[in-house]
Design a protein around this motif. Sequence first.
Motif, PDB file in Angstrom:
ATOM      1  N   VAL A 206      -3.945  -1.157  11.988  1.00 43.47           N
ATOM      2  CA  VAL A 206      -4.190  -1.069  10.633  1.00 43.47           C
ATOM      3  C   VAL A 206      -3.655  -1.954   9.385  1.00 43.47           C
ATOM      4  CG1 VAL A 206      -3.554   0.449   8.629  1.00 43.47           C
ATOM      5  CG2 VAL A 206      -4.149   1.378  10.075  1.00 43.47           C
ATOM      6  N   MET A 207      -4.313  -2.500   9.122  1.00 41.09           N
ATOM      7  CA  MET A 207      -4.267  -3.743   7.418  1.00 41.09           C
ATOM      8  C   MET A 207      -3.792  -3.280   6.795  1.00 41.09           C
ATOM      9  SD  MET A 207      -3.217  -6.970   7.740  1.00 41.09           S
ATOM     10  CE  MET A 207      -4.163  -7.817   8.910  1.00 41.09           C
ATOM     11  N   SER A 208      -2.532  -2.790   6.564  1.00 45.62           N
ATOM     12  CA  SER A 208      -1.845  -2.223   4.620  1.00 45.62           C
ATOM     13  C   SER A 208      -2.419  -3.210   3.948  1.00 45.62           C
ATOM     14  CB  SER A 208      -0.894  -1.207   5.132  1.00 45.62           C
ATOM     15  OG  SER A 208      -0.389  -2.350   5.214  1.00 45.62           O
ATOM     16  N   LYS A 209      -2.164  -2.094   2.297  1.00 48.09           N
ATOM     17  CA  LYS A 209      -1.965  -2.633   1.388  1.00 48.09           C
ATOM     18  C   LYS A 209      -3.358  -3.640   0.770  1.00 48.09           C
ATOM     19  CE  LYS A 209       2.724  -2.675   1.773  1.00 48.09           C
ATOM     20  NZ  LYS A 209       4.244  -4.096   2.252  1.00 48.09           N
ATOM     21  N   THR A 210      -4.142  -3.522   1.335  1.00 51.18           N
ATOM     22  CA  THR A 210      -5.410  -4.022   1.049  1.00 51.18           C
ATOM     23  C   THR A 210      -5.659  -3.810  -0.467  1.00 51.18           C
ATOM     24  OG1 THR A 210      -6.601  -3.064   1.924  1.00 51.18           O
ATOM     25  CG2 THR A 210      -6.254  -4.431   3.523  1.00 51.18           C
TER      26      THR A 210
END
Length: 376
Positions: A206-210
């Motif tokens: 999960v690539m967060s804070k996009t």
Amino acid sequence: MELSDFFFQMQNIYIFTPIMGIKFLLFPFQWLYLLVTGIRHLMFTTGVRKRASFPLPVICIGNISTGGTGKTPHTKYLAKLLTDNGFRVAIILRGYKRKTKGFIHCNNNHTVSDIGDEAWEYVHRLGSDVNVFVDAKRKKGIKTIIQQFPDTDVVLMDDGYQHFAVKAGFYILLSDYLNPFYNDYVLPIGNLREPRRAKKRADVIVMSKTPKVFSPLIERDLMSQIKPGPGQKVVFSYFDYEKAIPVYSENQNSIELPKNLYSAFLLTGIANPYPLEEHLKRNCIELYTHAFADHHEFTVKEIENITKDFSGYLMKNKAIFTTEKDIARLLNADIKEKLVDLPLFCIPVSIGLHPNKEIDFDNLILDYVKQYSRNS
């Protein structure tokens, strides 16, 4: 103190010198760290030390960096998803910086000293629908959950990516969009607890804070950098900030947020306040940040400094903001006395997921839990 915590603190040595080359001097410590953690990992993978599997779904939410990726809001997202679909959920975490030891079933009567600020947040945000437990020995803790709470359907293990004693059934690896793992280095040179190749253990990255506005071009660029392995899924999430609410219950009806906010004062002790700072900047003219280290225990003197700054600012439309994670550390009687009469607000945060034609994250999680339940 865990080894990664020690080397993270050592990493800060270079801050106190203008010579950036000081990082070079930390390379021997990086190799020492890699040697110790590598031997530890090898002992589990070769069977010298036993890993435990369990007769119920265990989902690990973790990272390979030292923090600030959004584990807590993502764990809350999963807990709500699962409870909304009829599953009985337990969350287990170590209870970082608590003053107690051993296994504790957390409740509303526990303080931050008893269970830590993250567990406190889970208890007060998720309510009685989710059982929250702290135990530094997650393997022992999960066994105790199964024994004492046999109706539990699924366990969410917060920050257990490096806890090899537990063999989870599903691994979620979080990485901060602004500080991605693929641009970082292992402690104490960088902020990684493990080498980048540790991403291979994840079922979902999960690539967060996009950004909330997320173009296909950004997604393609990120995918080329992440380089997911065979069968790995990649999800892109963002923070969705909710309406600010008064921190202290006695102020729920007496203190209102200024309609035309001019000045915002941010008081926080989290790993990465940048997303919240950006949110506040979009809703005020001036922002003054009082940021401290993650899990920082505020002192009366520090609180007096921010109240002095706040009171000395002449604009009327002003307020102080903090996070859900910080609230537990602002309930100390001496600290509360300094803040209770001021417009102090918490900004809750939830998780949003960018649409993805190739993966339905919610159904992926639900299918795993359902499939596990059918096979058990």
